[in-house]
Design a protein around this motif. Structure first.
Motif, short mmCIF file in Angstrom:
data_model
loop_
_atom_site.label_atom_id
_atom_site.label_comp_id
_atom_site.label_asym_id
_atom_site.label_seq_id
_atom_site.Cartn_x
_atom_site.Cartn_y
_atom_site.Cartn_z
N MET A 255 0.78 -1.22 0.00
CA MET A 255 0.00 0.00 0.00
C MET A 255 0.82 1.28 0.00
N THR A 256 2.07 1.21 0.39
CA THR A 256 2.86 2.42 0.53
C THR A 256 4.18 2.29 -0.22
N SER A 257 4.99 3.36 -0.11
CA SER A 257 6.30 3.36 -0.74
C SER A 257 7.33 2.60 0.08
N GLU A 258 6.94 2.08 1.23
CA GLU A 258 7.87 1.37 2.09
C GLU A 258 7.68 -0.12 1.92
N VAL B 36 15.18 5.17 11.04
CA VAL B 36 13.91 5.81 11.42
C VAL B 36 14.01 7.33 11.36
N SER B 37 15.19 7.89 11.58
CA SER B 37 15.34 9.35 11.63
C SER B 37 15.21 10.00 10.27
N ILE B 38 15.90 9.47 9.29
CA ILE B 38 15.90 10.10 7.97
C ILE B 38 14.52 10.04 7.33
N TRP B 39 13.79 8.96 7.54
CA TRP B 39 12.49 8.85 6.89
C TRP B 39 11.39 9.56 7.66
N PHE B 40 11.60 9.83 8.95
CA PHE B 40 10.65 10.68 9.66
C PHE B 40 10.73 12.11 9.13
N SER B 41 11.94 12.56 8.83
CA SER B 41 12.09 13.91 8.27
C SER B 41 11.43 14.01 6.91
N PHE B 42 11.50 12.93 6.11
CA PHE B 42 10.81 12.93 4.82
C PHE B 42 9.29 13.01 5.01
N ALA B 43 8.77 12.28 5.99
CA ALA B 43 7.32 12.30 6.24
C ALA B 43 6.85 13.70 6.61
N MET B 44 7.64 14.43 7.40
CA MET B 44 7.27 15.79 7.78
C MET B 44 7.23 16.70 6.57
N LEU C 154 10.38 16.41 -5.61
CA LEU C 154 11.15 17.15 -6.61
C LEU C 154 10.44 17.22 -7.95
N PHE C 155 9.88 16.09 -8.38
CA PHE C 155 9.28 16.04 -9.71
C PHE C 155 7.76 16.13 -9.70
N HIS C 156 7.16 16.25 -8.51
CA HIS C 156 5.72 16.47 -8.38
C HIS C 156 4.88 15.37 -9.03
N VAL C 157 5.36 14.14 -8.93
CA VAL C 157 4.59 12.99 -9.42
C VAL C 157 3.59 12.59 -8.36
N SER C 158 2.39 12.22 -8.77
CA SER C 158 1.34 11.85 -7.82
C SER C 158 1.73 10.62 -7.02
N GLU C 159 1.29 10.60 -5.75
CA GLU C 159 1.53 9.44 -4.89
C GLU C 159 0.92 8.17 -5.48
N LYS C 160 -0.19 8.30 -6.21
CA LYS C 160 -0.82 7.12 -6.82
C LYS C 160 0.07 6.47 -7.87
N VAL C 161 0.99 7.23 -8.43
CA VAL C 161 1.94 6.70 -9.40
C VAL C 161 3.25 6.32 -8.70
N ALA C 162 3.67 7.13 -7.74
CA ALA C 162 4.94 6.89 -7.06
C ALA C 162 4.94 5.61 -6.23
N VAL C 163 3.79 5.25 -5.65
CA VAL C 163 3.72 4.05 -4.81
C VAL C 163 3.94 2.78 -5.63
N VAL D 243 -4.58 9.61 1.05
CA VAL D 243 -4.67 8.48 1.96
C VAL D 243 -3.33 7.75 2.00
N LEU D 244 -2.73 7.55 0.83
CA LEU D 244 -1.42 6.89 0.77
C LEU D 244 -0.36 7.70 1.51
N ALA D 245 -0.42 9.02 1.35
CA ALA D 245 0.53 9.88 2.05
C ALA D 245 0.32 9.80 3.56
N SER D 246 -0.93 9.70 4.00
CA SER D 246 -1.22 9.63 5.43
C SER D 246 -0.62 8.38 6.06
N PHE D 247 -0.62 7.27 5.32
CA PHE D 247 0.01 6.06 5.83
C PHE D 247 1.48 6.31 6.14
N ILE D 248 2.13 7.09 5.27
CA ILE D 248 3.55 7.39 5.47
C ILE D 248 3.74 8.20 6.76
N TYR D 249 2.91 9.21 6.99
CA TYR D 249 3.04 10.04 8.19
C TYR D 249 2.98 9.18 9.45
#
Length: 386
Positions: free
Chosen positions: A93-96, A180-188, A245-254, A312-318
């Protein structure tokens, strides 16, 4: 009032959880002279997409399980079977990848050595993510092929370099807290990006050029290094570059990150098993009790997520990254030096990702005029199939 409330709830669910799949072609425009087999495959593409990888992996697993009595491993290793139900859901469901769940649970909760956790993450994702990737390609879900090709090129070198050079030089605590630190900063940073109204997103990288290819290769190399010590990394790196950076939708990036991770884990698994010959028996035992689970759950989660709204996909990341960071500090209990390093990584990483999100690469200040952007937005290359 009750009726209005129900309508609002229904509208919310339809908007965010049943938005529809983003497919590469319009399957409604079917040829009149289709054969019976072609019609059958088109109508039942979801079931067939699930069945092919599921049957393949289960045939292999059951034949080995009966031959070597793998069932005896479950009473002792069942914790990982349960863990990977959630890990496979997250992977699909996510990029992870599933390693984003398996690695912290194994190292922080079950106190398993990071090397074993990393090897297991590579091994199980090479099954689950490959099955999910097959479903993505079979169903024609939109992915960013530039990222798949060029990030993979960089990731192959990155994971090998990381396994041979970086991983041996890091302590177990450093691996846990750095991950965990580097990817928390990405989520923010992603959260701040998504609270901006009218955010423009694309289905592919706009106006692809040489420098963008180089960025993707470097991104893959860095992600491969993360994968080398934690079992997951190139998927999140690709996701961050595509969305920020490239503003691609999360629905495509996942789905793009799922295919990337499948390729990268196969390379990492191959290198650890056949070149370094250091995969432990314990990692193989964990794999044995998880394969039947992930080859079903991961493709199912991928299909389900393809219907979700990108927010919704982005919220999972947060949520995932916040829980992982808090869990890291609570369980690892790093000393003051490592705590300071982790805090610095969070702050520096946040500003780095924030800068990426502020770069309006889609327009590029004249290299691609606004009219071209508008045309790209109106391209009829995808359809919403509800």
């Amino acid at each position: 009032m009750v009726r209005i409330a129900r309508e609002r709830v229904s509208s919310f669910i339809k908007k965010y959880f049943f938005e529809g799949q983003r497919l590469a072609s319009d399957e409604s425009q079917t040829a009149l002279d289709e054969t019976f087999l072609e019609v059958f495959v088109r109508k039942h593409r979801k079931v067939i997409g699930f069945a092919i990888p599921f049957c393949f992996f289960n045939f292999v697993w059951w034949s080995l399980a009966i031959r070597y009595d793998l069932f005896k491993l479950f009473p002792e290793r069942y914790q990982m079977s349960i863990t990977m139900i959630f890990g496979a859901l997250i992977a699909g469901m996510t990029s992870e990848g599933g390693g984003a769940i398996a690695f912290p649970v194994m190292t922080l909760v079950l106190h398993i050595e990071p090397a074993i956790s990393r090897d297991f993450s590579l091994m199980i994702q090479s099954c689950g993510m490959t099955a999910a990737s097959f479903v993505i390609i079979w169903m024609g879900i939109v992915i960013e092929w530039h990222s798949v090709v060029f990030c993979s090129l960089g990731a192959v070198g990155g994971v090998i370099f990381g396994l041979e050079v970086i991983d041996p030089r890091l302590t177990a605590a450093q691996k846990k807290m750095g991950f965990v630190s580097i990817w928390f900063s990405f989520a923010m940073a992603l959260f701040l990006l998504n609270i901006r109204r009218n955010r423009r997103t694309f289905d592919k990288i706009p106006d692809f050029k040489l420098w963008k290819m180089i960025v993707l290769i470097v991104t893959g190399f860095l992600g491969g290094n993360f994968t080398a010590f934690s079992g997951s990394g190139v998927d999140i790196c690709s996701f961050s570059i595509l969305t920020l950076l490239f503003h691609v939708s999360e629905k495509v990036a996942v789905p793009t990150s799922v295919i990337l991770m499948a390729i990268n884990t196969l390379v990492g698994f191959y290198w650890r098993q056949f070149i370094m010959a250091e995969v432990s028996e314990e990692a193989w035992e964990y794999l044995a009790v998880c394969v039947p689970i992930v080859v079903f759950v991961a493709p199912f989660a991928t299909c389900a997520a393809s219907y979700f709204h990108r927010l919704v996909l982005a919220s999972f990341i947060y949520v995932l990254e916040t829980v992982a960071l808090i869990g890291g500090f609570v369980i690892v209990k790093p000393d003051w030096a490592l705590t300071a390093i982790s805090a610095s990584i969070v702050v520096a990483g946040f500003f780095f990702f924030l800068v990426l999100s502020r770069l309006e690469v889609a327009v590029e200040h004249g290299s691609m005029d606004l009219d071209a952007v508008r045309v790209m937005e109106k391209e009829v290359e995808t359809v919403q199939v509800t």
